[in-house]
Write an enzyme that holds these catalytic residues in place. Structure first.
Site, PDB file in Angstrom:
ATOM      1  N   GLU A 320       0.806  -1.225   0.000  1.00 51.16           N
ATOM      2  CA  GLU A 320       0.000   0.000   0.000  1.00 51.16           C
ATOM      3  C   GLU A 320       0.836   1.270   0.000  1.00 51.16           C
ATOM      4  OE1 GLU A 320       0.235  -1.512   4.257  1.00 51.16           O
ATOM      5  OE2 GLU A 320      -0.202  -2.341   2.290  1.00 51.16           O
ATOM      6  N   ASP A 362      17.699  15.480 -32.629  1.00 56.64           N
ATOM      7  CA  ASP A 362      17.807  16.390 -33.752  1.00 56.64           C
ATOM      8  C   ASP A 362      19.265  16.847 -33.818  1.00 56.64           C
ATOM      9  OD1 ASP A 362      17.021  18.132 -35.815  1.00 56.64           O
ATOM     10  OD2 ASP A 362      16.805  19.771 -34.400  1.00 56.64           O
ATOM     11  N   ASP A 631      14.244  20.853 -30.491  1.00 59.22           N
ATOM     12  CA  ASP A 631      13.774  22.175 -30.076  1.00 59.22           C
ATOM     13  C   ASP A 631      12.993  22.922 -31.143  1.00 59.22           C
ATOM     14  OD1 ASP A 631      15.809  22.714 -31.818  1.00 59.22           O
ATOM     15  OD2 ASP A 631      16.953  24.024 -30.485  1.00 59.22           O
ATOM     16  N   ASP A 635      10.181  19.154 -34.582  1.00 64.51           N
ATOM     17  CA  ASP A 635      10.483  18.122 -33.585  1.00 64.51           C
ATOM     18  C   ASP A 635       9.294  17.813 -32.678  1.00 64.51           C
ATOM     19  OD1 ASP A 635      13.188  17.929 -34.371  1.00 64.51           O
ATOM     20  OD2 ASP A 635      13.685  19.703 -33.191  1.00 64.51           O
ATOM     21  N   ASN A 699       4.536 -13.955   3.947  1.00 67.70           N
ATOM     22  CA  ASN A 699       3.593 -13.945   5.070  1.00 67.70           C
ATOM     23  C   ASN A 699       2.320 -14.701   4.738  1.00 67.70           C
ATOM     24  OD1 ASN A 699       5.198 -12.525   6.776  1.00 67.70           O
ATOM     25  ND2 ASN A 699       4.242 -10.539   6.406  1.00 67.70           N
ATOM     26  N   ASN A 724       2.277  -4.558   8.923  1.00 71.53           N
ATOM     27  CA  ASN A 724       2.510  -4.111   7.554  1.00 71.53           C
ATOM     28  C   ASN A 724       2.835  -2.621   7.516  1.00 71.53           C
ATOM     29  OD1 ASN A 724       2.637  -5.305   4.967  1.00 71.53           O
ATOM     30  ND2 ASN A 724       0.816  -4.174   4.346  1.00 71.53           N
ATOM     31  N   ASP A 728       6.297  -0.954   6.273  1.00 75.11           N
ATOM     32  CA  ASP A 728       6.314   0.072   5.234  1.00 75.11           C
ATOM     33  C   ASP A 728       7.033   1.325   5.709  1.00 75.11           C
ATOM     34  OD1 ASP A 728       5.024  -1.412   3.318  1.00 75.11           O
ATOM     35  OD2 ASP A 728       3.018  -0.751   3.889  1.00 75.11           O
TER      36      ASP A 728
END
Length: 890
Positions: A320, A362, A631, A635, A699, A724, A728
């Site tokens: 998560e 380019d 540029d 392009d 787990n 958990n 984390d």
């Protein structure tokens, strides 16, 4: 494309690409070629106009019909759309679904934890991208917005010259052009005098382009090479012209290109990789959660508790923190790049930078300086000669027309002016201006008492045609066929080196010569030497490309310029050339043939914008992650199509809008730094994914066995969630971790199959020691009844948390942790703190509130032995896994 992909694609592409866009562009190009070939009186008739200009009433009607002369322009997304865009990604949707289920069954702890992770991730990403978009908007260049147009009130009235905002121009308008003007629309020239334009933004051609009202039969079918046409986006460097507008807005060459790409952004390598990993997680859950639910329901008898436990397993299986870890890593990469004066508009582009294995660039303004310099001044023997420079300087200094880029390059050599001492030794008498037919210009100066000096500079073929003598080896001799061939070889050699050549010639005239000079006086000249010009490579271009090669990024050049110049620039920057293709040759290839060709070719020349896009698509279809550096207007489609588009702050607006990253300085060494930053970012993201998935999978694997043999739950649902969360939290500093140098050498991409394989091999290792802990708690400590289940659960909670946290250091490197590779200080500190919290928690009131009880001191020697055994076995499996599969993290 899956449902989540479609939502993502909609948010990133409010205007979806038209499948017929390429055909529409070809039709517009064909119409422009037709306009170029048509006799001018027929063209004016077809446009229902005259060379006197439109009536005001006609112009108003056409404005209603054709619309404003404006280019499709992508505005930055509004804050709420940007927020929604960052909200709707597969990881967030998956986690929020789990939070919703938790809410419906009353598991509020899970709701709070998951929601917190998701919203922190969304807000971090939103603020970073919002700031970058605002910074990019401030870089927009200011451009001229008016044009000089001929309009009439009535049929019989004299046309008036008006300064009109370019958005009100319509097809059929007659406009006047002069030096310094931007082309406000696509035009056909009616009259032109000494007209030179710059088309570098459209074609990549850095040198001025001569324009004339005449059409030359046999001219290329490429509209940009038509000498009597000029296009929106070009600019006038020299001369004057009267022209008729043939196309405006979205119907112009540039406008049709802009309309086709505005708003459209294909899914990048990062997007596709994230989606694949999301579905990998979903598949894991679809397999594991039902099994846990059935086992618990059948063995424990309480289906509701089994459902709650299965839900906890689903949450526990899901990393998560992933959205937050990913965003934190990307944001840190963006911050590091901002210190190098780089604006990151889209965070995902950081990872794409690291995954990039092909960079298409380019040439003009990227590999080169986009500035013409005088590189050589040679006599006819091919040796550097100051007289050639001096005479060229006199010619450029005394001409009164607007000096073009070549004259400016000559005048940069101020040492010539100092040698000549112009004010004391020379006086201008007259000049013969350049014109398109003669392709040369002359100045006449008084160089001493009774002596006029005519100095002529121009194109080799035309100028040599009026020379009767040449200065060879210091002597003036008649021009023979041998000398002409010698000069021609010198010119050809310089051209093949990518240089543009002008010949310098002169003639001494007595003071009794004409008071006013004419082109007929350009005769019987003495050829003196040649001036050779080039758009030089950037000073650090070679070093930058060498650094990219070191990190296994292949570089290909995609340019609108010609092959000879491109090859020379590549040789100067030490870019090995394995082959070349022109735009004309690419048009003859189907998609399959082009996919084969792009693997073998280094330089692609004379390309149109859509051909650049085809090449990038071909590379992407061959499973490359492709970057594009450019540029110019030409392009923009390629910048949008690439996995990562890179531009500079001096680029045209549409290029900056299409780019993912904007460099505030034209320092190519940033490219290598960007690749390293991207790979570091990806390395730290993949560390978390593999740590979390393998640990969570282990787990769940342990829970499956425990559910089948224990009379009680091996751990309460709330305990799983807290464990958990703590695990984390031990990884929140991963964005600050070091990455082994060996990992940075190769491009890194998402590999869901590799992640799954890693999880299946590494995850069960933790289960082995979970089962030894189960046995320890059951047999040694007697936690084998429902009454003693809290002790059992506490023992596994501590062992599981410490082993998971410690394994962070085992997985983060392919080397031996703490010996060959040490984590960063922040990661060492957070993992140590979490392990300490894990040991303390069973003795605290918080631990008591979630069902934990104090553990006996005799438990801890067993815990130390378990953790040592876990680390040793993991290292053994790691060595075997790397030897068998030749990868670890990436």
């Amino acid at each position: 494309m899956g449902f989540l992909d479609r939502i993502h694609h909609f948010l990133y592409s409010r205007v979806l690409p038209n499948n017929n866009h390429r055909e529409k562009n070809k039709l517009i190009e064909a119409n422009l070629v037709k306009d170029a070939k048509m006799p001018i009186h027929d063209l004016l008739k077809s446009l229902e106009t005259t060379d006197q200009g439109l009536l005001e009433s006609e112009a108003k009607e056409r404005l209603k019909k054709f619309g404003l002369n404006e280019i499709a322009h992508e505005k930055p997304p509004s804050w709420y759309l940007l927020l929604l865009r960052n909200f709707l990604n597969p990881f967030n949707i998956l986690l929020l679904f789990l939070a919703l289920v938790s809410f419906l069954i009353g598991e509020m702890d899970a709701v709070y934890i998951i929601s917190f992770m998701v919203f922190v991730s969304i807000l971090m990403r939103f603020f970073q991208e919002y700031r970058s978009n605002q910074a990019a908007e401030k870089l927009k260049a200011l451009v001229s917005t008016k044009a000089t147009v001929l309009r009439r009130e009535t049929e019989t009235s004299t046309p008036n010259k008006e300064e009109l905002e370019i958005k009100y121009l319509v097809p059929g308008d007659i406009i006047c052009l002069s030096a310094g003007d931007m082309l406000p629309a696509d035009v056909r020239l009616i009259v032109a005098k000494d007209l030179f334009t710059s088309q570098s933004a459209l074609t990549g051609e850095s040198l001025p382009v001569e324009k004339d009202e005449s059409f030359i039969p046999g001219t290329s079918e490429n509209p940009l090479e038509m000498p009597n046409m000029s296009y929106l986006g070009a600019s006038v460097l020299n001369g004057t012209a009267i022209a008729v507008v043939v196309a405006t807005g979205d119907q112009s060459y540039f406008g049709s290109m802009a309309k086709g790409i505005t708003g459209y952004r294909p899914l990048t390598s990062f997007d596709i990789g994230v989606n694949k990993v999301s579905w990998l997680l979903i598949r894991f859950m679809f397999v594991m959660v039902p099994i846990v639910f059935l086992l618990n329901g059948l063995t424990k008898g309480s289906w509701f508790e089994a459902f709650l436990f299965a839900l906890s397993v689903a949450v526990g299986l899901t990393p998560e923190m992933l959205p937050m870890i990913v965003t934190a890593n990307l944001a840190r990469g963006a911050i590091n790049m901002s210190k190098r004066k780089v604006v990151v508009k889209r965070l995902n582009s950081i990872q794409n930078f690291g995954a990039m294995d092909v960079l298409c660039s380019d040439k003009t303004g990227t590999l080169t300086q986009d500035k013409i310099i005088l590189d050589k001044y040679l006599n006819l023997d091919g040796k550097e000669n100051n007289d050639v420079l001096n005479y060229g300087y006199l010619n450029s200094f005394y001409q009164t027309g607007l000096k073009n880029l070549l004259d400016s390059a000559v005048l940069e050599h101020k040492e010539a002016g100092e040698r000549l001492n112009l004010s004391k030794n020379y006086k201008k008498i007259d000049e013969i201006p350049f014109d398109y037919t003669r392709r040369r210009m002359s100045v006449i100066v008084e160089s001493g008492p009774g002596k006029h000096l005519l100095i002529c500079k121009g194109a080799a073929e035309e100028l040599l045609g009026i020379c009767t003598q040449a200065k060879v080896n210091g002597s003036i001799v008649p021009i023979t066929e041998e000398i002409r061939n010698k000069i021609d070889r010198l010119k050809t050699d310089l051209n093949e080196d990518g240089l543009r050549v002008l010949v310098v010639a002169y003639r001494e005239i007595s003071k009794e010569g004409p008071a006013v000079y004419h082109p007929s006086d350009e005769s019987n000249l003495i050829a003196l030497g040649v001036l050779a010009f080039l758009d030089p490579p950037k000073q650090n271009a070679a070093d930058a490309l060498a650094k990219l090669r070191e990190y296994n990024v292949e570089v290909k050049v995609l340019t609108g310029d010609n092959e000879i110049v491109t090859r020379k620039i590549c040789s100067w920057v030490n870019l090995p050339i394995e082959g070349s293709l022109t735009g004309e040759e690419i048009e003859k290839l189907d998609d399959d043939q082009l996919r084969d060709a792009v693997e073998k070719i280094t330089i692609f020349t004379k390309l149109s914008p859509l051909q650049k896009t085809r090449i990038i698509n071909a590379l992407k279809s061959n499973d490359h992650t492709v970057g594009f550096l450019g540029d110019g207007i030409n392009d923009a489609p390629a910048l949008r199509e690439a996995d990562i588009g890179i531009s500079v702050d001096t680029a045209v607006d549409i290029a900056k809008e299409s780019a993912d990253i904007i460099m505030l300085e034209k320092n190519l060494l940033f490219l290598g730094d960007g690749v390293i930053e991207g790979r570091k970012t990806f390395g730290n993201i993949i560390k978390y994914i593999k740590m979390a998935l393998s640990s969570n999978f282990g787990n769940v694997f342990s829970i499956l066995g425990a559910s089948a043999i224990l009379p009680f739950l091996p751990m309460q649902a709330i305990q799983i969630l807290v464990q958990n969360l703590l695990y984390d939290m031990s990884q929140v500093t991963i964005p600050f971790d070091n990455v082994d140098k060996e990992f940075l050498i190769k491009p890194r991409k998402w590999n869901p199959a590799g992640i799954a394989k890693f999880t299946l091999f590494i995850g069960p290792i933790s289960s082995i020691f979970d089962y030894t802990t189960f046995a320890l708690m059951w047999f040694y400590f007697g936690a084998n009844t429902i009454a003693n289940q809290a002790l059992f659960q506490s023992g596994w909670f501590v062992e599981g948390l410490l082993s998971q946290t410690l394994i962070v250091h085992m997985i983060r490197t392919s080397k031996i942790p703490f010996i060959q590779s040490i984590a960063s200080a922040p990661l060492l500190i957070t993992t140590a703190i979490i392990m300490a919290i894990g040991i303390y928690l069973p003795y605290s009131f918080i631990g008591a509130s979630i069902g934990l009880v104090p553990l006996p001191l005799s438990y801890y020697p067993w815990l130390i032995a378990t953790l040592i055994g876990y680390c040793v076995l993991t290292q053994i499996v790691k060595v075997w896994f790397i030897k068998k599969y030749n990868y670890w993290l990436g």
